[in-house]
Each structure stands twice: as structure tokens, then as C-alpha cells.
Design a protein around this motif. Sequence first.
Motif, PDB file in Angstrom:
ATOM      1  N   TRP A   1       0.815  -1.210   0.000  1.00  0.00           N
ATOM      2  CA  TRP A   1       0.000   0.000   0.000  1.00  0.00           C
ATOM      3  C   TRP A   1       0.848   1.259   0.000  1.00  0.00           C
ATOM      4  N   ALA A   2       0.513   2.178  -0.909  1.00  0.00           N
ATOM      5  CA  ALA A   2       1.173   3.475  -0.994  1.00  0.00           C
ATOM      6  C   ALA A   2       0.187   4.572  -0.639  1.00  0.00           C
ATOM      7  N   VAL A   3       0.685   5.606   0.029  1.00  0.00           N
ATOM      8  CA  VAL A   3      -0.115   6.770   0.383  1.00  0.00           C
ATOM      9  C   VAL A   3       0.125   7.853  -0.657  1.00  0.00           C
ATOM     10  N   ILE A   4      -0.933   8.415  -1.184  1.00  0.00           N
ATOM     11  CA  ILE A   4      -0.845   9.509  -2.156  1.00  0.00           C
ATOM     12  C   ILE A   4      -1.239  10.812  -1.461  1.00  0.00           C
ATOM     13  N   ASP A   5      -0.407  11.838  -1.630  1.00  0.00           N
ATOM     14  CA  ASP A   5      -0.691  13.159  -1.068  1.00  0.00           C
ATOM     15  C   ASP A   5      -0.315  14.194  -2.122  1.00  0.00           C
ATOM     16  N   GLY A   6      -1.294  14.622  -2.903  1.00  0.00           N
ATOM     17  CA  GLY A   6      -1.025  15.590  -3.971  1.00  0.00           C
ATOM     18  C   GLY A   6      -0.101  15.003  -5.020  1.00  0.00           C
ATOM     19  N   ASP A   7       1.077  15.635  -5.181  1.00  0.00           N
ATOM     20  CA  ASP A   7       2.020  15.173  -6.205  1.00  0.00           C
ATOM     21  C   ASP A   7       3.127  14.292  -5.631  1.00  0.00           C
ATOM     22  N   ARG A   8       2.964  13.829  -4.398  1.00  0.00           N
ATOM     23  CA  ARG A   8       3.976  12.967  -3.783  1.00  0.00           C
ATOM     24  C   ARG A   8       3.345  11.672  -3.285  1.00  0.00           C
ATOM     25  N   MET A   9       4.196  10.668  -3.028  1.00  0.00           N
ATOM     26  CA  MET A   9       3.715   9.370  -2.577  1.00  0.00           C
ATOM     27  C   MET A   9       4.795   8.667  -1.771  1.00  0.00           C
ATOM     28  N   ARG A  10       4.380   7.713  -0.989  1.00  0.00           N
ATOM     29  CA  ARG A  10       5.313   6.849  -0.253  1.00  0.00           C
ATOM     30  C   ARG A  10       4.594   5.565   0.128  1.00  0.00           C
ATOM     31  N   MET A  11       5.389   4.536   0.450  1.00  0.00           N
ATOM     32  CA  MET A  11       4.822   3.291   0.957  1.00  0.00           C
ATOM     33  C   MET A  11       4.529   3.436   2.448  1.00  0.00           C
ATOM     34  N   LEU A  12       3.623   2.623   2.966  1.00  0.00           N
ATOM     35  CA  LEU A  12       3.402   2.580   4.408  1.00  0.00           C
ATOM     36  C   LEU A  12       4.706   2.257   5.122  1.00  0.00           C
ATOM     37  N   ASP A  13       4.921   2.881   6.284  1.00  0.00           N
ATOM     38  CA  ASP A  13       6.089   2.492   7.061  1.00  0.00           C
ATOM     39  C   ASP A  13       5.718   1.332   7.992  1.00  0.00           C
ATOM     40  N   ARG A  14       6.705   0.792   8.675  1.00  0.00           N
ATOM     41  CA  ARG A  14       6.484  -0.403   9.500  1.00  0.00           C
ATOM     42  C   ARG A  14       5.525  -0.136  10.655  1.00  0.00           C
ATOM     43  N   PHE A  15       5.538   1.087  11.189  1.00  0.00           N
ATOM     44  CA  PHE A  15       4.654   1.404  12.306  1.00  0.00           C
ATOM     45  C   PHE A  15       3.198   1.539  11.845  1.00  0.00           C
ATOM     46  N   GLU A  16       3.004   2.027  10.628  1.00  0.00           N
ATOM     47  CA  GLU A  16       1.650   2.084  10.071  1.00  0.00           C
ATOM     48  C   GLU A  16       1.129   0.679   9.793  1.00  0.00           C
ATOM     49  N   CYS A  17       2.008  -0.212   9.331  1.00  0.00           N
ATOM     50  CA  CYS A  17       1.595  -1.612   9.152  1.00  0.00           C
ATOM     51  C   CYS A  17       1.201  -2.228  10.492  1.00  0.00           C
ATOM     52  N   ARG A  18       1.967  -1.912  11.526  1.00  0.00           N
ATOM     53  CA  ARG A  18       1.646  -2.408  12.873  1.00  0.00           C
ATOM     54  C   ARG A  18       0.275  -1.911  13.320  1.00  0.00           C
ATOM     55  N   ALA A  19       0.005  -0.637  13.105  1.00  0.00           N
ATOM     56  CA  ALA A  19      -1.295  -0.077  13.489  1.00  0.00           C
ATOM     57  C   ALA A  19      -2.424  -0.685  12.674  1.00  0.00           C
TER      58      ALA A  19
END
Length: 304
Positions: free
Chosen positions: A245-263
Motif C-alpha cells: 500500500w502506498a499513500v498519495i498526497d497531492g504530487d507525492r507518494m510513499r509506501m506505508l512504514d512499518r509502524f503504520e503496518c503495525r497499526a
Amino acid sequence: MNAIDLFSGAGGFSTGAQMAGVNVVWAANHWPEAVEWHSRNHPGAQHLCQDLHQADWSKVPAHDLMLASPCCQGHSKARGKAHGNPQHDASRSTAWAIVSAAEYHQAPVAIVENVPEFLNWQLYRPWELAMNALGYSVSPHVVDAADLGAPQNRIRMFLVLTRTKAPLKLDLPRLNHKPASGFISFDSGNWSMIEKPGRAKATLERVRAGRAAFGDRFLISYYGNTKIGRSLDRPIGTITTRDRWAVIDGDRMRMLDRFECRAAMSFPDSYQLPENHRLAVHLMGNAVCPEPVKRIIQAVKEAA
């Protein structure tokens, strides 16, 4: 109430049991990294790193509840389940360790977690008959983790096995769903520009479709059948053993980090994870969601 945890992995079953007031006294897994991190988070339990086909059950503490999450890859649609695949056949065979442990210890209750396809296994009926022969009634419950307190849509099967004449049908709650927005941070993480050289065409198409459906902030899946993204107002989709899973925010993006996966898996914030991102994601994606486990054990206690 004391419990043991077979195929304990990162500790989701054990954590959910503790949240329900159960004392986990023993846990086992064949994967050294999983045993290491389980032992860090559950230092009061005895730990064994071994193929459970070879376990000596006489050395396992007495218990009231057996928890078991045998390998699911041989049953899962995502990994394929063709008969004759040696790896998948070996994966499915791990379920027989549950029969062996039950034969020796005769625990009053056992709870087995797997994918729903476990019920379609060619040897499921013989497995169920073996548990019946040991005095257990078997009651399948197919649940979505989101209905039981996890901020994630994750469909799993829980078999409730009791030494009763009739199967125990649980009265499980259906809780309000928790949105993914509750655990995703837009102020941290390793962001990159969406429009950059080398970005996959399929990713760009998912982003465009997601913008049209959800605006500037949403989720996209890097694989699977998700074509248009996913609203942050919903629970996230299934967390897997690799970045999905990737998070989209306007013109940028990133993958979930390990702590978000934990949550997303409903582990408490205090649960320790390795610093290695890939290992942490693998451990989380392979785990059982603790919050649903807590609710299921609570329902078992109430029905007993």
C-alpha cells in the motif's frame, strides 16, 4: 486461563489473547526471526524454534486454550494451491501438528486461524474427523477483521474447537469500521514525487483514477485487483508480507512504514518491531490481527 500458541509468528494471536486476559505460557515457530521478536514482546512465555511436526508435546506446559495459525500459503488464492506442489503440500500438512498437540494435551478449547480456503482443503474433512475423534466439536467462523476492531479489511477463518457435544457458535459483535486515516501520518515517511522517471505506467494510471475518485489524498495498491485507489475513510485493505500500500498526497507518494503496518494490524503502539523495514513488514503481514482475536476469545469465555 493459560494458552499455548502454535505457529506463533510475530505474536498476533498471543497479543490478542493477552488483551483478553489470557496468560500465554508457550509459543513455537520454525522461523528464527519470528521467535526472536515474539520472545521480545512476550518474555514471560517459553519459546521453541522448531518444525512442529517434530515437537515433543510432553515438554509443553499444561494449558486451557490452544491457539494455532498453521501455514496458509498452500490454501491461499494469492499464493496458489495446486495439488502436487511440494512446497504447498508441506504447507498444508502443518495443520496436522494441531491434531498431535490436541491428542496429547486434550485442551478444553482450541482456536485455529487460517484463510477461508482452508475449509476447501482436500484433507479438511479427514482433519475435522480426527479432531472429532479426540472429542472436539468444530465451529467455523469467517470474519472480516474490520468488523472486530482492526482498521483493515482482512477476511480470515477462525475454527473454534470445544470439547462439547454441539459446536459453539459465537455471538460476535460487528463494530463500526475504523478508517485508515486514523493511523497514517502525512508529516513523516520517505516521500517521492509521483511524476518521476521510471515510474510504472500502471502506478500512474492508479494515481490518476484515484485522484478522480478521492481527491488529493488516498491509497493505492501496488499489486492485486485495485485499479482506482482506496479512500482513507475506509479501513485499509489486507496487509501482506511485502510492501503493498502506498499513500498519495497531492504530487507525492510513499509506501506505508512499518509502524503504520503495525497499526493497521491492530497491534499496540508499544509492540516492538525490527528496524529492518522489509523484515518488519513480513512479520506484520504474516501475523494474526490481535483485536479480532481478543473479541473472539471474549466471546468464547462468555459462551462457556
